[in-house]
Scaffold this motif. Sequence first.
Motif, PDB file in Angstrom:
ATOM      1  N   PHE A  44     -47.732  11.924  36.294  1.00  0.00           N
ATOM      2  CA  PHE A  44     -46.421  11.829  36.921  1.00  0.00           C
ATOM      3  C   PHE A  44     -45.660  10.710  36.218  1.00  0.00           C
ATOM      4  N   GLU A  45     -44.418  10.976  35.870  1.00  0.00           N
ATOM      5  CA  GLU A  45     -43.584   9.961  35.237  1.00  0.00           C
ATOM      6  C   GLU A  45     -42.258   9.891  35.964  1.00  0.00           C
ATOM      7  N   PRO A  46     -41.876   8.785  36.515  1.00  0.00           N
ATOM      8  CA  PRO A  46     -42.672   7.560  36.643  1.00  0.00           C
ATOM      9  C   PRO A  46     -43.768   7.739  37.700  1.00  0.00           C
ATOM     10  N   GLU A  47     -44.748   6.847  37.674  1.00  0.00           N
ATOM     11  CA  GLU A  47     -45.862   6.921  38.614  1.00  0.00           C
ATOM     12  C   GLU A  47     -45.496   6.415  39.997  1.00  0.00           C
ATOM     13  N   SER A  48     -44.364   5.734  40.107  1.00  0.00           N
ATOM     14  CA  SER A  48     -43.893   5.189  41.377  1.00  0.00           C
ATOM     15  C   SER A  48     -42.407   5.519  41.524  1.00  0.00           C
ATOM     16  N   ILE A  49     -42.055   6.157  42.650  1.00  0.00           N
ATOM     17  CA  ILE A  49     -40.659   6.535  42.892  1.00  0.00           C
ATOM     18  C   ILE A  49     -40.267   6.136  44.314  1.00  0.00           C
ATOM     19  N   SER A  50     -38.982   6.098  44.574  1.00  0.00           N
ATOM     20  CA  SER A  50     -38.486   5.885  45.932  1.00  0.00           C
ATOM     21  C   SER A  50     -38.463   7.234  46.641  1.00  0.00           C
ATOM     22  N   ALA A  51     -38.571   7.210  47.971  1.00  0.00           N
ATOM     23  CA  ALA A  51     -38.554   8.441  48.750  1.00  0.00           C
ATOM     24  C   ALA A  51     -37.281   9.218  48.446  1.00  0.00           C
ATOM     25  N   GLY A  52     -37.430  10.504  48.174  1.00  0.00           N
ATOM     26  CA  GLY A  52     -36.291  11.360  47.862  1.00  0.00           C
ATOM     27  C   GLY A  52     -35.964  11.453  46.387  1.00  0.00           C
ATOM     28  N   GLU A  53     -36.528  10.573  45.551  1.00  0.00           N
ATOM     29  CA  GLU A  53     -36.295  10.644  44.108  1.00  0.00           C
ATOM     30  C   GLU A  53     -37.204  11.700  43.484  1.00  0.00           C
ATOM     31  N   THR A  54     -36.884  12.056  42.255  1.00  0.00           N
ATOM     32  CA  THR A  54     -37.644  13.074  41.543  1.00  0.00           C
ATOM     33  C   THR A  54     -38.530  12.425  40.484  1.00  0.00           C
ATOM     34  N   ALA A  55     -39.770  12.896  40.402  1.00  0.00           N
ATOM     35  CA  ALA A  55     -40.690  12.498  39.332  1.00  0.00           C
ATOM     36  C   ALA A  55     -40.977  13.741  38.495  1.00  0.00           C
ATOM     37  N   ARG A  56     -41.364  13.534  37.254  1.00  0.00           N
ATOM     38  CA  ARG A  56     -41.705  14.650  36.385  1.00  0.00           C
ATOM     39  C   ARG A  56     -43.223  14.775  36.326  1.00  0.00           C
ATOM     40  N   MET A  57     -43.731  15.914  36.780  1.00  0.00           N
ATOM     41  CA  MET A  57     -45.157  16.196  36.693  1.00  0.00           C
ATOM     42  C   MET A  57     -45.383  16.959  35.393  1.00  0.00           C
ATOM     43  N   SER A  58     -46.353  16.526  34.608  1.00  0.00           N
ATOM     44  CA  SER A  58     -46.659  17.242  33.366  1.00  0.00           C
ATOM     45  C   SER A  58     -48.169  17.403  33.238  1.00  0.00           C
ATOM     46  N   PHE A  59     -48.558  18.495  32.590  1.00  0.00           N
ATOM     47  CA  PHE A  59     -49.978  18.744  32.343  1.00  0.00           C
ATOM     48  C   PHE A  59     -50.101  19.686  31.156  1.00  0.00           C
ATOM     49  N   TYR A  60     -51.234  19.603  30.478  1.00  0.00           N
ATOM     50  CA  TYR A  60     -51.549  20.475  29.349  1.00  0.00           C
ATOM     51  C   TYR A  60     -52.270  21.703  29.900  1.00  0.00           C
ATOM     52  N   PHE A  61     -51.961  22.883  29.379  1.00  0.00           N
ATOM     53  CA  PHE A  61     -52.645  24.094  29.827  1.00  0.00           C
ATOM     54  C   PHE A  61     -53.061  24.951  28.639  1.00  0.00           C
ATOM     55  N   GLU A  62     -54.115  25.713  28.840  1.00  0.00           N
ATOM     56  CA  GLU A  62     -54.569  26.734  27.904  1.00  0.00           C
ATOM     57  C   GLU A  62     -54.931  27.963  28.716  1.00  0.00           C
TER      58      GLU A  62
END
Length: 141
Positions: A44-62
Amino acid sequence: MVRRVGIQVAVLVGLAVVLSGCATFGPAETPPGPGVPRIANLRFEPESISAGETARMSFYFEVGSADLEEGYLLDQGIAQFQFFTALQRVTIDLSRYSGQVAGVAEVPVRWPTEGVRWIELQVVNKQGNTSNRLRARLTVR
């Protein structure tokens, strides 16, 4: 003093059992093989957010069958000094990655309530094969 330490150890053991048992919600993993999705490096980027803010979840897949369809998020954590587990998973649409054998998926996520969360992710392809599970921490303040 010994009784107090015993209670603290019991609470920690109980918490560990609950956290490890939370992986039982949702579909079971499909054994590794051709066409079965695999995921890695959940962040998750950023790893810490304020309530209601958006974080970007990323992962590698195959996924050899190139037919990634959806993902499931399970929310677990501590908020207001209480442990919680969401018994209902959140479904995310990953169909835009269909046609790709491998890559990095990025999905915006938003949590309205505060707490330290351990988010568990699992993905599914169109054939119904389920991936391994990954967990990452997200702090909502």
